[in-house]
Design a protein around this motif. Structure first.
Motif, PDB file in Angstrom:
ATOM      1  N   THR A   1      52.258  39.735  45.973  1.00  0.00           N
ATOM      2  CA  THR A   1      51.264  40.553  46.670  1.00  0.00           C
ATOM      3  C   THR A   1      51.910  41.316  47.822  1.00  0.00           C
ATOM      4  OG1 THR A   1      50.650  38.654  48.056  1.00  0.00           O
ATOM      5  CG2 THR A   1      49.367  39.019  46.044  1.00  0.00           C
ATOM      6  N   ALA A   2      53.196  41.595  47.717  1.00  0.00           N
ATOM      7  CA  ALA A   2      53.932  42.244  48.801  1.00  0.00           C
ATOM      8  C   ALA A   2      53.436  43.656  49.042  1.00  0.00           C
ATOM      9  CB  ALA A   2      55.427  42.264  48.487  1.00  0.00           C
ATOM     10  N   GLY A   3      53.386  44.026  50.324  1.00  0.00           N
ATOM     11  CA  GLY A   3      53.146  45.405  50.690  1.00  0.00           C
ATOM     12  C   GLY A   3      54.276  45.964  51.524  1.00  0.00           C
ATOM     13  N   GLU A   4      55.372  45.214  51.624  1.00  0.00           N
ATOM     14  CA  GLU A   4      56.512  45.613  52.463  1.00  0.00           C
ATOM     15  C   GLU A   4      57.477  46.456  51.643  1.00  0.00           C
ATOM     16  OE1 GLU A   4      57.980  41.909  54.201  1.00  0.00           O
ATOM     17  OE2 GLU A   4      55.927  41.188  53.928  1.00  0.00           O
ATOM     18  N   SER A   5      57.690  47.682  52.097  1.00  0.00           N
ATOM     19  CA  SER A   5      58.358  48.684  51.268  1.00  0.00           C
ATOM     20  C   SER A   5      59.766  48.274  50.858  1.00  0.00           C
ATOM     21  CB  SER A   5      58.390  50.024  52.001  1.00  0.00           C
ATOM     22  OG  SER A   5      59.102  49.921  53.229  1.00  0.00           O
TER      23      SER A   5
ATOM     24  N   GLY B   1      48.644  43.860  44.198  1.00  0.00           N
ATOM     25  CA  GLY B   1      47.438  43.550  44.933  1.00  0.00           C
ATOM     26  C   GLY B   1      46.810  44.838  45.423  1.00  0.00           C
ATOM     27  N   TYR B   2      46.057  44.762  46.490  1.00  0.00           N
ATOM     28  CA  TYR B   2      45.463  45.973  47.056  1.00  0.00           C
ATOM     29  C   TYR B   2      46.537  47.014  47.334  1.00  0.00           C
ATOM     30  CZ  TYR B   2      43.183  49.098  50.344  1.00  0.00           C
ATOM     31  OH  TYR B   2      42.708  50.214  50.987  1.00  0.00           O
TER      32      TYR B   2
ATOM     33  N   PRO C   1      45.784  49.803  43.192  1.00  0.00           N
ATOM     34  CA  PRO C   1      44.828  50.920  43.118  1.00  0.00           C
ATOM     35  C   PRO C   1      45.487  52.288  43.210  1.00  0.00           C
ATOM     36  CG  PRO C   1      44.037  49.221  44.608  1.00  0.00           C
ATOM     37  CD  PRO C   1      45.454  48.885  44.288  1.00  0.00           C
ATOM     38  N   GLY C   2      46.544  52.407  43.998  1.00  0.00           N
ATOM     39  CA  GLY C   2      47.248  53.685  44.087  1.00  0.00           C
ATOM     40  C   GLY C   2      47.925  54.060  42.786  1.00  0.00           C
ATOM     41  N   ASN C   3      48.489  53.065  42.114  1.00  0.00           N
ATOM     42  CA  ASN C   3      49.049  53.308  40.788  1.00  0.00           C
ATOM     43  C   ASN C   3      47.971  53.772  39.820  1.00  0.00           C
ATOM     44  OD1 ASN C   3      52.056  52.432  40.059  1.00  0.00           O
ATOM     45  ND2 ASN C   3      51.373  51.174  41.777  1.00  0.00           N
TER      46      ASN C   3
ATOM     47  N   ASP D   1      39.526  40.157  48.321  1.00  0.00           N
ATOM     48  CA  ASP D   1      38.850  39.751  47.092  1.00  0.00           C
ATOM     49  C   ASP D   1      39.412  40.520  45.897  1.00  0.00           C
ATOM     50  OD1 ASP D   1      37.215  37.989  48.466  1.00  0.00           O
ATOM     51  OD2 ASP D   1      35.596  39.445  48.705  1.00  0.00           O
ATOM     52  N   PHE D   2      39.669  41.806  46.096  1.00  0.00           N
ATOM     53  CA  PHE D   2      40.268  42.590  45.017  1.00  0.00           C
ATOM     54  C   PHE D   2      41.634  42.018  44.634  1.00  0.00           C
ATOM     55  CE2 PHE D   2      43.334  45.767  43.654  1.00  0.00           C
ATOM     56  CZ  PHE D   2      42.705  46.251  42.510  1.00  0.00           C
ATOM     57  N   THR D   3      42.463  41.747  45.637  1.00  0.00           N
ATOM     58  CA  THR D   3      43.803  41.217  45.357  1.00  0.00           C
ATOM     59  C   THR D   3      43.720  39.931  44.550  1.00  0.00           C
ATOM     60  OG1 THR D   3      44.821  42.251  47.300  1.00  0.00           O
ATOM     61  CG2 THR D   3      45.889  40.277  46.426  1.00  0.00           C
ATOM     62  N   ALA D   4      42.857  39.016  44.962  1.00  0.00           N
ATOM     63  CA  ALA D   4      42.727  37.752  44.230  1.00  0.00           C
ATOM     64  C   ALA D   4      42.290  37.989  42.801  1.00  0.00           C
ATOM     65  CB  ALA D   4      41.730  36.844  44.948  1.00  0.00           C
ATOM     66  N   GLY D   5      41.321  38.859  42.598  1.00  0.00           N
ATOM     67  CA  GLY D   5      40.827  39.109  41.251  1.00  0.00           C
ATOM     68  C   GLY D   5      41.837  39.772  40.355  1.00  0.00           C
ATOM     69  N   ILE D   6      42.569  40.758  40.884  1.00  0.00           N
ATOM     70  CA  ILE D   6      43.519  41.488  40.037  1.00  0.00           C
ATOM     71  C   ILE D   6      44.761  40.642  39.768  1.00  0.00           C
ATOM     72  CG2 ILE D   6      44.868  42.733  41.793  1.00  0.00           C
ATOM     73  CD1 ILE D   6      43.407  44.214  38.532  1.00  0.00           C
ATOM     74  N   VAL D   7      45.182  39.833  40.742  1.00  0.00           N
ATOM     75  CA  VAL D   7      46.319  38.940  40.503  1.00  0.00           C
ATOM     76  C   VAL D   7      45.962  37.907  39.447  1.00  0.00           C
ATOM     77  CG1 VAL D   7      47.760  37.139  41.520  1.00  0.00           C
ATOM     78  CG2 VAL D   7      47.412  39.274  42.741  1.00  0.00           C
ATOM     79  N   ALA D   8      44.773  37.333  39.541  1.00  0.00           N
ATOM     80  CA  ALA D   8      44.348  36.343  38.541  1.00  0.00           C
ATOM     81  C   ALA D   8      44.319  36.968  37.155  1.00  0.00           C
ATOM     82  CB  ALA D   8      42.977  35.786  38.917  1.00  0.00           C
ATOM     83  N   TRP D   9      43.758  38.160  37.048  1.00  0.00           N
ATOM     84  CA  TRP D   9      43.721  38.850  35.755  1.00  0.00           C
ATOM     85  C   TRP D   9      45.135  39.130  35.247  1.00  0.00           C
ATOM     86  CZ3 TRP D   9      45.573  43.731  34.425  1.00  0.00           C
ATOM     87  CH2 TRP D   9      45.207  44.186  33.150  1.00  0.00           C
ATOM     88  N   GLY D  10      45.986  39.688  36.101  1.00  0.00           N
ATOM     89  CA  GLY D  10      47.348  40.017  35.682  1.00  0.00           C
ATOM     90  C   GLY D  10      48.139  38.798  35.263  1.00  0.00           C
TER      91      GLY D  10
END
Length: 353
Positions: A100-104, A127-128, A132-134, A305-314
């Protein structure tokens, strides 16, 4: 399901949300971390899950979590400090990997260094930031095709208090978003120019973002070779974005910390996760002359919540078997329509009209 799903950092804010999301989707993950009591409590809450000790300061404990075809999900940050143990463990074991990293700079390492030697799937920044940007960028490119030469992506938050809404871990990492060198994609090269700011028109108001590095710089050109430029902007800092962009990145971090204040930091930690945040993401596609071709807007609820849901799905999709290997973006891994449906399920969807 081909392999186990292991959550490293399961007792942290995002890790626990992800564990609950997986259980809600019918999966029984292994919960891993360094706090045995917290792990036991979460495992009992979720129906008696398996637990395992692991500490990023002792990389061999992280390596012992997974074997080939397992899926290692890590939420342990800041990733530049703690993330390498899980990444190296997954590559060495041949296990699949999501973070779930956001560090470039960490995201760049996954693509530039680890992806080329992995025999498994690596999904960084899942994650967030920056799924979503992708999605928004790929939807814009799918709409305009080969006419697009440039994509600008912006991430924004709204609703409630930004400070109260951020988790303690995110607040700790936020100055690092300004401290580390950003990068952009231009003419086939990911490079590090001077920071930029730009304004986006969103929902009847102007929002300002400061440039950051993300996975979009690697993933969107890989799927659309005609792209000549990719820029990603973070709109968390409001008017302070313009100040930060004029400073060297180390000074920008100091400015961000000073702007927030130590008292504000303590309040954020006490109230971590108790605010209400909403998400807004935009992708704008331009032609070679700089003319706007189209915009895609996504909107949704709380980014955690989005991050948790998309990580679980992925993680579930990867555990069921993947033929691709190496560092991938979410569209390349799962397909555009599948990803759009999954993001909607997790709480972020396309704004129409």
């Amino acid at each position: 399901m081909a392999g186990r799903i292991v959550i490293f950092g399961a007792t942290g804010y995002t890790g626990a949300l992800t564990a609950r999301a997986l259980v809600g989707q019918g999966v029984r993950p292994v919960l891993a971390g360094r706090n045995a009591n917290a792990l036991a409590a979460l495992a009992a809450e979720l129906g008696g899950l398996e637990t395992a000790y692991a500490d990023a300061d002792y990389p061999w404990t992280v390596r012992s979590l997974v074997e080939r075809d397992d899926v290692l999900v890590t939420t342990v940050g800041p990733f530049r400090r703690y993330g390498h143990a899980a990444l190296a463990a997954a590559v060495d074991a041949g296990a699949h990997y999501l973070d779930t990293a956001g560090e470039s700079l960490f995201v760049r390492e996954v693509f530039d260094e680890y992806g080329v030697k992995a025999s498994s799937v690596l999904l960084p920044a899942f994650g967030y930031h920056h799924v979503p940007g992708n999605l928004a960028g790929a939807l814009a490119l799918d709409r305009v095709g080969e006419d697009a030469a440039r994509i600008d992506v912006g991430y924004f938050l709204g609703g409630g208090s930004l400070v109260r809404g951020l988790s303690g871990g995110t607040f700790e990492s936020a100055p690092g978003l300004l401290a580390t060198r950003m990068y952009t994609y231009r003419d086939g090269v990911v490079d590090e120019p001077r920071s930029q700011v730009r304004d986006f028109a969103m929902a009847g108001r102007t929002r300002t973002g400061v440039s950051i590095g993300g996975s979009e710089h690697f993933t969107l050109p890989a799927s659309h070779p005609g792209l000549r430029e990719v820029n990603v902007y973070l709109g968390w800092f409001g008017a302070a974005s313009r100040i930060a962009a004029r400073l060297p990145r180390g000074r920008a971090a100091a400015a961000a910390i000073g702007f927030c204040g130590r008292g504000l930091a303590r309040m954020a930690r006490r109230r971590a996760g108790k605010g209400t945040l909403t998400s807004r993401i935009v992708a704008a596609a331009y032609d070679a002359q700089g003319g706007l071709l189209t915009e895609i807007h996504l909107s949704g609820g709380d980014p955690y919540d989005f991050t948790a849901g998309i990580v679980a799905w992925g993680a579930r999709q990867v555990a069921d078997g993947m033929t691709e290997t190496g560092a991938l973006g979410p569209v390349a891994a799962f397909g555009l329509s599948e990803l759009e449906a999954a993001c909607a399920m997790a709480g972020i969807s396309r704004v129409t009209g």
